[in-house]
Design a protein around this motif. Structure first.
Motif, mmCIF file in Angstrom:
data_model
loop_
_atom_site.group_PDB
_atom_site.id
_atom_site.type_symbol
_atom_site.label_atom_id
_atom_site.label_comp_id
_atom_site.label_asym_id
_atom_site.label_seq_id
_atom_site.Cartn_x
_atom_site.Cartn_y
_atom_site.Cartn_z
ATOM 1 N N LEU A 27 0.848 -1.203 0.000
ATOM 2 C CA LEU A 27 0.000 0.000 0.000
ATOM 3 C C LEU A 27 0.883 1.253 0.000
ATOM 4 C CD1 LEU A 27 -2.827 1.307 0.286
ATOM 5 C CD2 LEU A 27 -2.575 1.097 2.751
ATOM 6 N N LYS A 28 1.906 1.200 0.852
ATOM 7 C CA LYS A 28 2.828 2.341 0.949
ATOM 8 C C LYS A 28 3.475 2.619 -0.420
ATOM 9 C CE LYS A 28 6.739 1.446 2.733
ATOM 10 N NZ LYS A 28 7.595 0.807 3.753
ATOM 11 N N THR A 29 3.924 1.539 -1.089
ATOM 12 C CA THR A 29 4.573 1.700 -2.390
ATOM 13 C C THR A 29 3.579 2.246 -3.413
ATOM 14 O OG1 THR A 29 5.853 -0.233 -1.785
ATOM 15 C CG2 THR A 29 6.022 0.474 -4.067
ATOM 16 N N SER A 30 2.341 1.741 -3.379
ATOM 17 C CA SER A 30 1.382 2.217 -4.383
ATOM 18 C C SER A 30 1.029 3.685 -4.151
ATOM 19 C CB SER A 30 0.144 1.315 -4.444
ATOM 20 O OG SER A 30 -0.684 1.563 -3.359
ATOM 21 N N ILE A 31 1.021 4.118 -2.892
ATOM 22 C CA ILE A 31 0.759 5.546 -2.614
ATOM 23 C C ILE A 31 1.933 6.394 -3.131
ATOM 24 C CG2 ILE A 31 0.407 7.262 -0.792
ATOM 25 C CD1 ILE A 31 -0.869 4.896 0.867
ATOM 26 N N LEU A 32 3.140 5.881 -2.908
ATOM 27 C CA LEU A 32 4.337 6.597 -3.366
ATOM 28 C C LEU A 32 4.285 6.811 -4.882
ATOM 29 C CD1 LEU A 32 7.282 7.626 -2.793
ATOM 30 C CD2 LEU A 32 8.032 5.285 -3.236
ATOM 31 N N TYR A 33 4.004 5.723 -5.653
ATOM 32 C CA TYR A 33 3.953 5.828 -7.118
ATOM 33 C C TYR A 33 2.802 6.715 -7.569
ATOM 34 C CZ TYR A 33 7.548 2.243 -7.427
ATOM 35 O OH TYR A 33 8.728 1.564 -7.308
#
Ligand code: KG4
Ligand code: ZN
Length: 333
Positions: free
Chosen positions: A211-217
């Motif tokens: 989730l964190k990575t998808s928010i970052l992208y």
């Protein structure tokens, strides 16, 4: 004669002390450290130093408010872990020194077990066995609570904790630490119009790193097109992320309730202060025929009243510690 216990909490960035007399909390004092705000997270060395500054006034205030004389204490309790080791050492050393000078036993307390004891401090108490979703800055667990001191973790996060997911999202949105309460506030003005993926993790465990990575992208892509995307869409981004975190948590809690055939369902820990988690839990409770238990806000985030409650039950069970007891950053249940 009542059993009077002084309890100290210093596992992270709150220095807290409480006095319990039998099952009644007589005082609950908390000094929150503001120093970490600008760093986007708790700086361990700064936290330890602040605990050293706060502990004497916090304990003095707690005793004064309780009306219990130091000489009437039957035990001194402290959080032994999990937490930041330097921070824990301040509370542990202080509690041991005080117990030695008063010639009373010292009692060590598990911080996550204590979060669950928020449910035994006031109001209607859940009946054993019950399920507790314990969500804080460092932990995300589903706990099968069999008795006051008998608990089993049946699911937990494989990576980040739910509180970390909130705080890291806040950092990406350039909001100060701790971001959870701010995301909650912005989300109340927004709509969950952006979609973030639900991780496909089997069983009762959680994962928040994807989730964190998808928010970052998501933020990177949109900011490349519009540098003000974050600020302009703050409310909707917060509402969307919050909705996903809440659904990840409650879907697993629902699965646990079904597997264990339990309809007494509770939440605890800092993230249980989240307004969407609280209201969505009530809705799911209605849908599933659960009795739902939500702690008052003052007992969601770190406090010493919850430490005092565990200590009281350990006292009754004569679970005292020797003066060799040491704090531990990671701690078994
Ligand atoms: O239990 P806690 O006070 O400390 C730990 O034991 O970690 O939990 C702190 C966490 C932080 O991550 C903070 O952002 C989160 O609880 N938190 C919230 C809210 N209030 C505190 N997260 C979402 N919504 C809130 N209203
Ligand atoms: Zn905590």
């Amino acid at each position: 004669m009542p059993v009077n216990i002084l309890a100290i909490e210093s596992s992270c960035d709150e220095t807290a002390a409480a006095v319990i007399s039998d099952k009644r909390i007589l005082s609950n004092v908390i000094a929150t450290q503001q120093v970490h705000q600008k760093y986007g997270g708790v700086v361990p060395e700064l936290a330890s130093r602040q605990h050293i500054q706060h502990i004497v006034p916090v304990v003095e205030e707690s005793l004064a408010k309780s009306g219990v004389a130091m000489t009437d204490l039957n035990a001194v309790a402290f959080t032994a872990g999990p937490g930041l080791i330097g921070s824990l050492m301040v509370g542990c050393s202080f509690a041991k020194a005080m117990a030695v000078s008063l010639e009373v036993p010292v009692i060590s307390v598990h911080h996550m077990q204590a979060h669950i004891h928020a449910h035994f401090l006031s109001g209607v108490k859940p009946a054993f066995p019950f399920l507790c979703l314990t969500v804080s800055g460092g932990h995300t667990q589903i706990v099968l609570v069999k008795d006051y001191l008998e608990m089993e973790v049946i699911g937990e996060t494989l990576d980040d904790a739910a509180g970390e997911a909130f705080d890291k999202t806040a950092k990406l949105l350039k909001l100060p630490y701790p971001g959870g309460p701010l995301i909650d506030r912005y989300a109340q003005q927004g709509k969950p119009k952006f979609s973030f993926p639900e991780p496909d993790i089997p069983g009762l465990d959680f994962s928040f790193s994807g989730l964190k990575t998808s928010i970052l992208y998501f933020l990177r892509e949109n900011t490349a097109k519009n540098p003000h995307f974050g600020e302009e869409n703050m409310n909707d981004i917060c509402a969307s992320v919050q909705q996903r975190i809440v659904s990840i948590l409650l879907n697993k809690l629902e699965l646990a309730a079904e597997r264990f055939q339990i309809s007494e369902v509770a939440i605890a820990g800092g993230v249980s202060a989240n307004s969407a988690l609280r209201s969505e839990l009530k809705q799911r409770g209605d849908r599933n025929g659960w009795r739902v238990f939500i702690p008052p806000l003052e007992y969601c985030t770190d406090n010493a009243a919850m430490i005092a409650s565990v200590a009281y039950h350990r006292y009754l069970a004569k679970k005292f510690d020797s003066l060799d007891v040491a704090p531990a950053a990671r701690m078994e249940w």
